[in-house]
Design a protein around this motif. Structure first.
Motif, mmCIF file in Angstrom:
data_model
loop_
_atom_site.group_PDB
_atom_site.id
_atom_site.type_symbol
_atom_site.label_atom_id
_atom_site.label_comp_id
_atom_site.label_asym_id
_atom_site.label_seq_id
_atom_site.Cartn_x
_atom_site.Cartn_y
_atom_site.Cartn_z
ATOM 1 N N LEU A 135 0.807 -1.226 0.000
ATOM 2 C CA LEU A 135 0.000 0.000 0.000
ATOM 3 C C LEU A 135 0.843 1.280 0.000
ATOM 4 O O LEU A 135 0.567 2.199 -0.781
ATOM 5 C CB LEU A 135 -0.987 -0.009 1.183
ATOM 6 N N PRO A 136 1.893 1.367 0.832
ATOM 7 C CA PRO A 136 2.650 2.631 0.863
ATOM 8 C C PRO A 136 3.407 2.932 -0.430
ATOM 9 O O PRO A 136 3.734 4.084 -0.710
ATOM 10 C CB PRO A 136 3.646 2.414 2.022
ATOM 11 N N ALA A 169 -6.077 1.268 0.918
ATOM 12 C CA ALA A 169 -5.685 2.125 2.043
ATOM 13 C C ALA A 169 -6.670 3.282 2.212
ATOM 14 O O ALA A 169 -7.329 3.686 1.246
ATOM 15 C CB ALA A 169 -4.290 2.669 1.806
ATOM 16 N N PHE A 170 -6.714 3.799 3.435
ATOM 17 C CA PHE A 170 -7.546 4.963 3.778
ATOM 18 C C PHE A 170 -9.014 4.748 3.403
ATOM 19 O O PHE A 170 -9.633 5.593 2.763
ATOM 20 C CB PHE A 170 -6.993 6.237 3.104
ATOM 21 N N THR A 220 4.512 -6.228 10.736
ATOM 22 C CA THR A 220 4.384 -5.316 11.873
ATOM 23 C C THR A 220 4.890 -3.919 11.506
ATOM 24 O O THR A 220 4.302 -2.906 11.908
ATOM 25 C CB THR A 220 5.190 -5.876 13.070
ATOM 26 N N ASP A 221 5.956 -3.882 10.713
ATOM 27 C CA ASP A 221 6.561 -2.599 10.341
ATOM 28 C C ASP A 221 5.574 -1.643 9.667
ATOM 29 O O ASP A 221 5.751 -0.422 9.700
ATOM 30 C CB ASP A 221 7.759 -2.835 9.390
ATOM 31 N N GLN A 222 4.539 -2.205 9.030
ATOM 32 C CA GLN A 222 3.549 -1.341 8.373
ATOM 33 C C GLN A 222 2.878 -0.417 9.387
ATOM 34 O O GLN A 222 2.410 0.657 9.037
ATOM 35 C CB GLN A 222 2.462 -2.166 7.659
ATOM 36 N N ARG A 223 2.814 -0.896 10.635
ATOM 37 C CA ARG A 223 2.185 -0.087 11.684
ATOM 38 C C ARG A 223 3.186 0.893 12.290
ATOM 39 O O ARG A 223 2.806 1.824 13.016
ATOM 40 C CB ARG A 223 1.599 -0.963 12.807
ATOM 41 N N LYS A 224 4.480 0.674 12.015
ATOM 42 C CA LYS A 224 5.503 1.587 12.566
ATOM 43 C C LYS A 224 5.818 2.705 11.586
ATOM 44 O O LYS A 224 5.935 3.858 11.943
ATOM 45 C CB LYS A 224 6.801 0.813 12.842
ATOM 46 N N TYR A 225 6.009 2.329 10.324
ATOM 47 C CA TYR A 225 6.442 3.318 9.322
ATOM 48 C C TYR A 225 5.240 3.965 8.637
ATOM 49 O O TYR A 225 5.006 3.763 7.448
ATOM 50 C CB TYR A 225 7.369 2.643 8.309
#
Ligand code: 4AD
Length: 572
Positions: free
Chosen positions: A331-332, A366-367, A527-532
């Protein structure tokens, strides 16, 4: 009594043949005391008219006599001799008939041999004065009417009409074409020995059929020259003798490579192809990017019990159950994404909607809000139907296989899980043990389908309890016992889609790993998706075979696959 004459005369003790009507046998007896015949006629038939016949006589209960063998009475012997004459007459007649038939067969075989020998002298040559034939596929037949064409394919049907006319229905995967061979064209050796599924190339002109005659595309090719490229076996090895409509399902799966040549199987695959195209075109139109996530993975998505494990360079790896977690990572960088790849489930389920390998159409956005997710799902399902039906060949197949098909009406029924539990109670749909399903329990396939079929329209079944859904699902802000989850249920098939909003909060995700006893370390990339830079997002997975099974009213998803994989089958 056996009505064949004896091959060898058996010797008897003192020339006596024993007969016991209840315990004897004309098939296995030999006239001895130990193995008597069942009928006197058999004794006469085997040992000749001079044989002495002793029959077993059961003494009446109230008499002084004892049971035992006695010489046959003159009346019984007379009756047996008369019957023998009948039997011999019948056997003679049968032998004559068999000899007559054998002579006829022999004559027919010699005549066929003679005709085939003569046919070898009939050699076809292409008439050089005719215009050069253009090579075409059958689907382009209408556009090429009136011109000399060349078409190659498989003999799908064959009808010989007398000596001077043969009809071939040719199949090349793009359609069916009636071809007419006349005179010497149908008198060659190849024509006389042609079999179904042989490959041929025919040359000639396609003409519209006169009124009253019917054939595919309302035309036929009048052949002026043809060649046989590869002859298929006939007789007992003919394809139709190996597999046909009445074959056992396991034979059909063993010979799937031949079954695919049948009209229904190939029609399903043609629609499946169009459905895949329609999904791609829908996502393309909405600006989604297609990605191809890996099939070899080291994390589970839908719980450990349905993972196919494999040895990956001496490390544990699995075949993916779902590409969802990978789609989330796109997504990003790519925005909304989708994939159309295989997913694998090791559950030992034999139901008509389960496969070990299925094509999974998954998307991630996303969003969005949960309502957006529901709207998009509905939009996609209906959009794909519209595209498939806009394709004439596919629409024809849909209505042929599923004559009552009606496009679902929008909006779909939106129903909460808790209302479904109540619906099952109100409609007396129970578990096998006679009790009702209660809140917190999974609604299995059978009651789910019973409910869907009864409601008779697509249902977006929403907000399942946390405990029966996957670790990654976001909870409903208004009720933390529930998840923002959805299953799409279709009449006839049941669940075709599973989707949800995903946990976007890091702490919540860590708690979810803990609740499900999942080691978070191999999930570091997820998990990193929730950090970055976290984002509200959601998505879904749709089983392509289930969608096709619903559209075409197939009894099982297995028929929606090229080579289905299910418990116990990974071949051919
Ligand atoms: O409900 P499921 O297990 O959901 C997921 O895998 C999510 N990770 C998808 C996502 O949100 N991206 O499976 C989704 C759909 C089911 O509704 C069903 O249509 C199909 O995949 N499916 C199967 N189809 C055939 N055979 C099986 N064994 C299937 N398991 C799931």
């Amino acid at each position: 009594m056996a009505d064949t004459l004896p091959v060898e005369t058996l010797s008897l003790v003192d020339g006596v043949a024993y007969v016991d009507e209840t315990k004897g046998s004309d098939e296995t007896g030999n006239g001895s005391v130990e193995t008597p015949y069942q009928s006197p006629v058999q004794a006469l038939l085997v040992h000749g008219k001079d044989v002495k016949i002793h029959v077993w006589k059961v003494a009446a209960a109230d008499s002084d006599e004892v049971s035992g063998y006695t010489l046959i009475s003159p009346t019984a012997l007379k009756k047996a001799v008369k019957k023998l004459a009948e039997v011999e007459k019948k056997a003679k007649k049968m032998a004559e008939q068999a000899a007559e038939q054998a002579a006829k067969d022999q004559a027919a075989a010699e005549e066929r041999e003679r005709v085939l020998e003569a046919a070898k002298q009939v050699v076809l040559t292409e008439d050089a004065s005719l215009p050069k034939a253009t090579s075409i596929k059958i689907r382009n037949g209408v556009a090429n009417r009136g011109k000399r064409v060349k078409v190659s394919g498989w003999v799908h049907r064959l009808r010989v009409q007398g000596k001077n006319m043969t009809f071939i229905i040719l199949r090349d995967g793009t359609g069916y074409l009636q071809c007419v061979l006349t005179d010497n064209l149908c008198q060659t050796y190849d024509a006389l020995t042609l079999t179904l599924e042989s490959t041929v190339t025919v040359y000639g002109v396609i003409n519209e059929l006169p009124a009253g005659k019917t054939a595919a595309d309302n035309h036929e090719l009048t052949v002026d020259y043809w060649e046989c490229l590869g002859k298929a076996p006939g007789g007992e090895h003919a394809m139709s003798n190996k597999v046909n409509e009445n074959s056992d399902p396991s034979v059909k799966y063993d010979l799937r490579h031949l079954v695919l040549r049948e009209e229904k199987a190939s029609n399903i695959l043609k629609v499946r192809s169009e459905v895949m195209k329609a999904f791609r075109s829908y996502f393309d139109g909405e600006g989604y990017v297609e990605v191809t996530p890996p099939a070899l993975v080291q994390t589970s998505v839908e719980g450990g019990s349905t993972l196919f494990e494999l040895n990956y360079y001496n490390e544990k790896a699995y075949l993916t159950q779902s590409s969802q977690l990978y789609l989330e990572t796109c997504l990003p960088s790519l925005g909304d994404v989708y994939c159309l790849v295989g997913s694998y489930r090791a559950e030992k389920s034999h139901t008509r909607r389960h496969l070990s390998e299925f094509t999974h159409c998954e998307a991630e956005m996303a969003f969005i809000t949960f309502d957006d997710l529901l709207d998009r799902l509905e939009d996609m399902i209906c959009g794909v139907i519209d595209s498939v039906l806009a394709h004439k060949q596919s629409a024809d197949i849909v209505y042929k296989l599923n004559p009552n098909f009606k496009k679902p009406e929008r909006p779909f029924l939106r129903m909460d899980y808790s209302d479904a539990i109540q619906y099952l109670k109100d409609n007396d749909i129970k578990k096998e043990d006679g009790t009702f399903y209660e809140f917190g329990e999974d609604i299995p396939e059978a009651p789910e389908r019973a409910m869907t079929d009864k409601i008779g329209r697509p249902i977006l079944l929403c907000r399942f309890p946390v405990e029966i859904k996957s670790f990654y699902m976001k909870r409903c802000p208004e009720n933390l016992r529930l998840t923002e989850s959805v299953d799409v249920l279709m009449p006839g098939v049941g669940e075709i889609v599973g989707g949800s909003m995903r946990i976007s909060d890091l702490d919540e995700l860590m708690a979810a790993y803990k609740r499900e006893s999942l080691d978070p370390s191999p999930y570091y990339w997820f998990t990193d998706q929730r950090k970055y830079g976290t984002a509200e997002h959601g998505g879904f997975g749709l089983g392509l075979e289930r969608y096709v099974a619903w559209l075409l009213n197939l009894h099982t998803v297995r028929d929606a696959c090229l080579y289905p994989r299910f418990t116990g089958r990974a071949f051919p």
